[in-house]
Design an enzyme around this catalytic site. Structure first.
Site, PDB file in Angstrom:
ATOM      1  CG  HIS A 359       8.915  -5.611  -1.242  1.00 22.12           C
ATOM      2  ND1 HIS A 359       8.801  -6.192  -0.009  1.00 22.12           N
ATOM      3  CD2 HIS A 359       8.802  -4.277  -1.028  1.00 22.12           C
ATOM      4  CE1 HIS A 359       8.647  -5.251   0.915  1.00 22.12           C
ATOM      5  NE2 HIS A 359       8.639  -4.084   0.306  1.00 22.12           N
ATOM      6  NE  ARG A 466       0.616   2.709   1.949  1.00 19.84           N
ATOM      7  CZ  ARG A 466       1.450   3.081   0.981  1.00 19.84           C
ATOM      8  NH1 ARG A 466       2.755   3.094   1.215  1.00 19.84           N
ATOM      9  NH2 ARG A 466       0.995   3.436  -0.209  1.00 19.84           N
ATOM     10  NE  ARG A 502      -2.955   5.329   6.321  1.00 15.77           N
ATOM     11  CZ  ARG A 502      -3.006   4.703   5.153  1.00 15.77           C
ATOM     12  NH1 ARG A 502      -3.620   5.284   4.125  1.00 15.77           N
ATOM     13  NH2 ARG A 502      -2.450   3.526   4.980  1.00 15.77           N
ATOM     14  CD  GLU A 605      -9.214   7.364   3.447  1.00 17.83           C
ATOM     15  OE1 GLU A 605      -8.540   6.676   2.662  1.00 17.83           O
ATOM     16  OE2 GLU A 605      -9.033   7.364   4.672  1.00 17.83           O
ATOM     17  CG  ASN A 628      -4.714   4.659  -4.442  1.00 22.60           C
ATOM     18  OD1 ASN A 628      -4.572   5.344  -5.440  1.00 22.60           O
ATOM     19  ND2 ASN A 628      -3.699   4.070  -3.847  1.00 22.60           N
ATOM     20  CG  ASP A 629      -9.491   3.813   0.244  1.00 16.89           C
ATOM     21  OD1 ASP A 629      -9.653   2.791  -0.439  1.00 16.89           O
ATOM     22  OD2 ASP A 629      -9.044   3.793   1.402  1.00 16.89           O
ATOM     23  NE  ARG A 639      -7.978   0.483  -4.195  1.00 17.88           N
ATOM     24  CZ  ARG A 639      -6.754   0.738  -3.756  1.00 17.88           C
ATOM     25  NH1 ARG A 639      -5.754   0.749  -4.593  1.00 17.88           N
ATOM     26  NH2 ARG A 639      -6.528   0.969  -2.496  1.00 17.88           N
ATOM     27  CB  CYS A 676      -0.794  10.603  -0.190  1.00 17.31           C
ATOM     28  SG  CYS A 676      -2.326  10.175   0.652  1.00 17.31           S
TER      29      CYS A 676
END
Length: 756
Positions: A359, A466, A502, A605, A628-629, A639, A676
Site C-alpha cells: 500500500h 480478488r 475470481r 495460469e 504472474n502464475d 518468484r 490480468c
C-alpha cells in the site's frame, strides 16, 4: 582444516570493519596453509580491473593497491574460466603477466580461486608459494571453500558500500525493486515505529475485563487516528488510494482482529500479549502467500497492530522537526506513515522491505513520489546523515552522489513532471492505436474498493476482483449475507460495465487461519478450484452470494482459478447452475429478467490449460491469462524465493511464446481472452500483448492512463515489428533492450527510464 576455515569465516563475519577483517583473514589463511602469501582481489567493474583489497605477502614498492586489468594475467584467467587454477610455477605460465613494481617475482607456486556470488565474479583469492610446486588437493579444497564463503560476505559488503573509500572512483549505489517511477534527490529522513510488536514480552493477567476495556479504548483511539489521517489526505491523493484507510478500519472490526484478540484475553493473557500473538499470526499467514499483492497485506496488518499497541502503551507519537524536503527511509514504509508526514516535504521513498504491491507503493504512485523497495541486508541506521538520489524506474539508490550525478537527477526530475502533465491531459480519451485499434483497459481490484472513486476513472470495467481477501481477514468463513454485501459494493460501481469476480483462490500457499493446511510443495498442491470443488459447501455459498449481489444487474462475470482439466470446469459449471436456480427460486427472481446467468471464464495460469483450450472453449464464455502464475509455472521458479527470483521474468522467450500461442488459439476458437497479470500494466509488456492480439488488459489504477497514452502513440505495424523481434530473441535482456530502443525511437522512452 574445517575448524580452521570456520574460525576464519566467523571472524570475517563478526569484524566491525570490513577492510580490517580482510587483512586479518589473509594472515590467518597464510598461517593455516603455511604458504608465503595470501591476497584478496576485488572486481571493480567500472574500471574493469581487479583491485587488491588485502594481502599478507604481496606488496608494491610504494604501498599502493595492486591493480590488474580484466583479461590480463592469471588472475583474470581464473575469473574468465570461473574455476580454480593450481599452477606449479606461475612465472612460466603463458597467461602470466608480471606485476610491475611488486615483489611478485619472488613467488613461483600459485593457487587462484574465483569468488562468485549468483553467477557474478566478485573477486579472486590468491595464495603464493616461493617454491615451484602445485598445492595439494586438500589445500585447493580449502581455498575454494573459503572463496565460496567469502562471496556472500563481499556481496553484502558491496551492498553496504564498504568496498568504496573516500578516494575511490566508484559511485556507491544500492539496488532494490522499483516501487514508484520517478527520480528524486534529498537528505535521508529515517522513520521508526513508536511501538514494536516484537518487543512485547508475553505476560498473563487475571483481569480480563480490565484488559478488554484497555484494548477497546486503544482500538477506538486508533480508529480516530485513521479518520484524521484519511481526512488529511483527502484531496491530495485519488479516492481509490484514500480507500486504503477504509481497509485499515476494516482490519479493526470484530470479525477481523477484534474478536480474536478479546478471545485470547479471556484465556488469561494481557491485551498487549494477545494483540502481539494475533497480529503475528495474521502477518505470518500473509507472508506465506504466493500472490504478491496479497503477500504485501502483511505490512498493513503489522502496521495497524503496532498503532493499536502504541495506544495500549500510552505512547504519544513524537513530533520532531522535519526538514523542508527529504527522502523517507524506513524498514517498512506504510500508508499511515506517509499520511502522517507532510506530502510536500517527501521527495522520495526507500522502504527496506516491501514490493510494488504494498500500500505504501500504491500511495507513492498516486502521490507521484518516486519509491524504491526491498533493499536487502542494509541496516536502517546506515542511511542516517546521507544524501540520496533515488531512481524509481531502475530501483537504484545512489549514496552521497557526486555533483555530476546530482545535476543529472535534477534535470530528469523536471522532465518527469512534464511527462506526467501530458499523460494526465489525455486520460479522458479512448485507448486505441494511431490506426484505430481499440483496446479495453480494465482494473484489478482487491481490498481497496471504495464507493465513489471508480466513477472518475476512464476504464471499461473490472478485469479481476480478488474475492479471497475478506476470507483471510476473519477467524471464520464469512457468511453468505456478508459476502453478498461485499460483492454488491463492487458490482454497483459498474452498472453498465463487466465485473470479473475470481472465485476463492486459497489453499496451499494461501491458507486460511481457520482452515490450516500443511503441504511440502504448496505451489503444486491443494489450492484454487481444487480446494473449492472438494468443499462444494464453500463454493456454493460464494456463488450464491455473487448471484444475490447481481440481482437487477447484468455485469457479473465469474472466473475459475487454477484450472487444469475440463472435468473441473464441468463440475464448477454444475454447481454454478445449481446455485443460480436456488437463488432464483428463493429470491423470487425471474430467470433472464432480473437474475442473469453470469458469463463463465477460466484462468490460464497452469501450462496444461494452454493445451486444453479447444476442449474448454465450448464450456466457457471467455479466458483470462494470469501472467504472474503462468510465468512462475512455465519457468519452475518461485518468484518469492530470493535465491531464484532473478530467474522469474515475464519477458522470458518461453513465456512470450506461450502468450502468443494462447492469443492465436483463442482467436481461432472465437473466444475473448484478457491478461490480468503484472505484464498487462507494464508499458513494454502492454505493447507486446496488443501486438499478439489481446484486446483487453487489466491492471492497477496507476498504470491505466500510462498504458492509454502509450497505445495512442503507436501504430499496429510498429507493434508487429516489435513482436516479431521479441519472439526471435534468445533471452529476456535482448527483449528488454529491443523494447527500450524502440520506445526511445518513438519518443516514449520516458515510460521505461527516468526523464521525458
Amino acid at each position: 582444516m574445517l575448524v580452521t576455515l570456520q574460525r576464519i569465516v566467523e571472524g570475517v563475519n563478526k569484524a566491525p570493519d570490513f577492510n580490517m577483517a580482510l587483512n586479518t583473514m589473509v594472515g590467518q589463511v597464510r598461517e593455516a596453509l603455511e604458504t608465503d602469501s595470501c591476497s584478496v582481489f576485488i572486481a571493480d567493474n567500472d574500471q574493469r580491473q581487479f583491485v587488491m583489497a588485502a594481502s599478507d605477502g604481496l606488496r608494491t614498492e610504494d604501498g599502493s593497491a595492486i591493480r590488474v586489468d580484466f583479461g590480463e594475467g592469471i588472475i583474470s584467467l581464473a575469473a574468465q574460466r570461473e574455476e580454480p587454477l593450481n599452477i606449479a610455477d606461475a612465472s612460466q605460465h603463458p597467461a602470466n603477466k608480471k606485476l610491475v613494481d611488486t615483489n611478485e617475482n619472488i613467488y613461483r607456486g600459485l593457487l587462484a580461486a574465483p569468488i562468485i556470488h549468483r553467477r557474478k565474479v566478485l573477486g579472486i583469492v590468491v595464495v603464493h608459494q616461493s617454491v615451484a610446486r602445485q598445492f595439494t588437493r586438500e589445500e585447493e579444497a580449502f581455498i575454494v571453500t573459503l572463496a565460496a564463503q567469502l562471496a556472500v560476505v563481499i556481496a553484502h559488503a558491496d551492498a553496504k558500500g564498504l568496498l568504496a573509500s573516500d578516494h575511490s572512483p566508484w559511485i556507491h549505489s544500492l539496488r532494490g525493486l522499483p516501487g514508484s517511477p520517478g527520480v528524486a534527490v534529498g537528505d535521508a529522513y529515517v522513520s521508526r515505529p513508536e511501538a514494536r510488536l516484537d518487543e512485547v514480552t508475553p505476560k498473563r493477567s487475571d483481569k480480563p475485563v480490565h484488559e478488554i476495556r484497555k484494548f477497546r479504548q486503544a482500538v477506538a483511539r486508533t480508529r480516530a487516528d485513521l479518520k484524521e489521517l484519511s481526512r488529511r489526505m483527502a484531496g491530495q491523493v485519488p479516492d481509490d488510494t484514500l480507500a486504503i484507510f477504509d481497509v485499515y478500519q476494516g482490519m479493526l472490526d470484530a470479525a477481523s482482529l477484534g474478536d480474536a484478540v478479546e478471545n485470547m484475553i479471556k484465556e488469561g493473557w494481557r491485551a498487549q500479549t494477545a494483540l502481539k500473538y494475533v497480529v503475528e499470526q495474521f502477518v505470518s499467514q500473509f507472508e506465506a502467500l504466493e500472490d504478491s499483492y496479497l503477500k504485501e497485506r502483511a505490512t498493513d496488518v503489522r502496521d495497524i497492530g503496532q498503532r493499536v499497541l502504541m495506544h495500549l502503551q500510552n505512547r504519544q507519537r513524537k513530533r520532531e522537526r522535519l526538514p523542508d524536503s527529504f527522502i523517507l527511509v524506513a524498514d517498512e514504509v506504510t500508508a499511515s506513515m506517509l499520511a502522517e508526514l507532510p506530502q510536500d516535504h517527501i521527495d522520495g521513498i526507500i522502504s527496506l522491505n516491501g514490493s510494488s504491491n504494498s500500500h505504501a507503493a500504491i500511495m507513492a504512485r498516486s502521490m507521484g513520489i518516486p519509491a524504491v523497495l526491498g533493499i536487502d541486508d542494509i541496516d536502517l541506521h546506515f542511511f542516517s546523515g546521507r544524501q540520496l538520489a533515488v531512481d524509481g524506474y531502475t530501483g537504484e539508490v545512489y549514496i552521497d552522489p557526486p555533483p555530476q550525478v546530482l545535476s543529472q537527477f535534477h534535470q530528469l526530475a523536471e522532465e518527469e513532471q512534464e511527462l506526467k502533465d501530458i499523460v494526465s491531459e489525455h486520460s479522458h480519451l479512448p485507448a486505441e492505436t494511431q490506426d484505430g485499434q481499440r483496446v479495453s483497459l480494465h482494473l484489478n481490484l482487491g481490498l481497496d474498493v471504495a464507493h465513489d472513486y471508480l466513477q472518475t476513472l476512464n476504464i471499461d470495467g473490472v478485469g479481476l476482483y480478488r474475492s479471497e481477501i475478506p476470507f483471510m481477514m476473519r477467524d471464520q468463513l464469512p457468511t453468505e449475507d456478508e459476502q453478498t454485501e461485499m460483492y454488491q459494493e463492487v458490482l454497483e460501481q459498474f452498472p453498465d460495465r463487466p465485473v470479473v469476480m475470481r472465485t476463492l483462490d486459497v489453499g496451499g500457499d494461501k491458507p486460511l487461519p481457520y482452515f490450516p493446511l500443511q503441504e511440502d510443495n504448496p505451489f503444486l498442491g491443494w489450492r484454487g478450484i481444487r480446494l473449492t470443488l472438494d468443499h462444494p459447501e464453500i463454493f456454493l455459498i460464494q456463488i450464491r452470494a455473487m448471484l444475490r449481489a447481481s440481482i437487477g444487474k447484468s455485469n457479473l462475470r465469474i472466473l475459475l482459478p487454477m484450472i487444469t482439466s475440463t472435468s473441473e470446469v464441468d463440475e464448477a459449471s454444475r454447481l454454478i447452475k445449481q446455485a443460480y436456480f436456488e437463488v432464483a427460486e428463493e429470491q423470487g427472481c425471474e430467470v433472464g429478467v432480473n437474475l442473469f446467468q453470469p458469463q463463465l471464464g477460466v484462468m490460464i495460469e497452469v501450462p496444461a490449460a494452454i493445451y486444453q483450450l479447444p476442449a474448454m472453449a465450448s464450456k466457457v464464455d471467455f479466458f483470462s491469462v494470469g501472467s504472474n502464475d503462468l510465468t512462475q509455472y512455465l519457468l519452475a521458479v518461485d518468484r518469492n524465493n530470493r535465491r531464484v527470483a532473478n530467474l522469474y521474468d515475464a519477458y522470458h522467450p518461453a513465456v512470450l511464446a506461450s502468450l502468443d500461442e494462447i492469443a492465436r488459439r483463442c482467436e481461432d476458437l472465437g473466444k475473448p481472452v484478457s491478461v490480468c497479470g503484472e505484464l498487462a500494466g507494464d508499458p513494454g509488456g502492454a505493447l507486446l500483448l496488443v501486438a499478439m492480439g489481446y484486446r483487453q488488459l487489466s491492471m492497477n489504477s496507476y498504470n491505466v492512463d500510462r498504458v492509454r497514452w502509450i497505445l495512442r502513440n503507436v501504430r499496429s505495424s510498429t507493434l508487429n515489428v516489435m513482436l516479431a523481434k521479441a519472439l526471435q530473441a534468445r533471452n529476456p535482456e535482448q527483449i528488454r533492450g529491443m523494447i527500450a530502443d524502440k520506445m526511445e525511437s518513438m519518443g516514449l522512452g520516458g515510460f521505461v527510464r527516468a526523464g521525458k
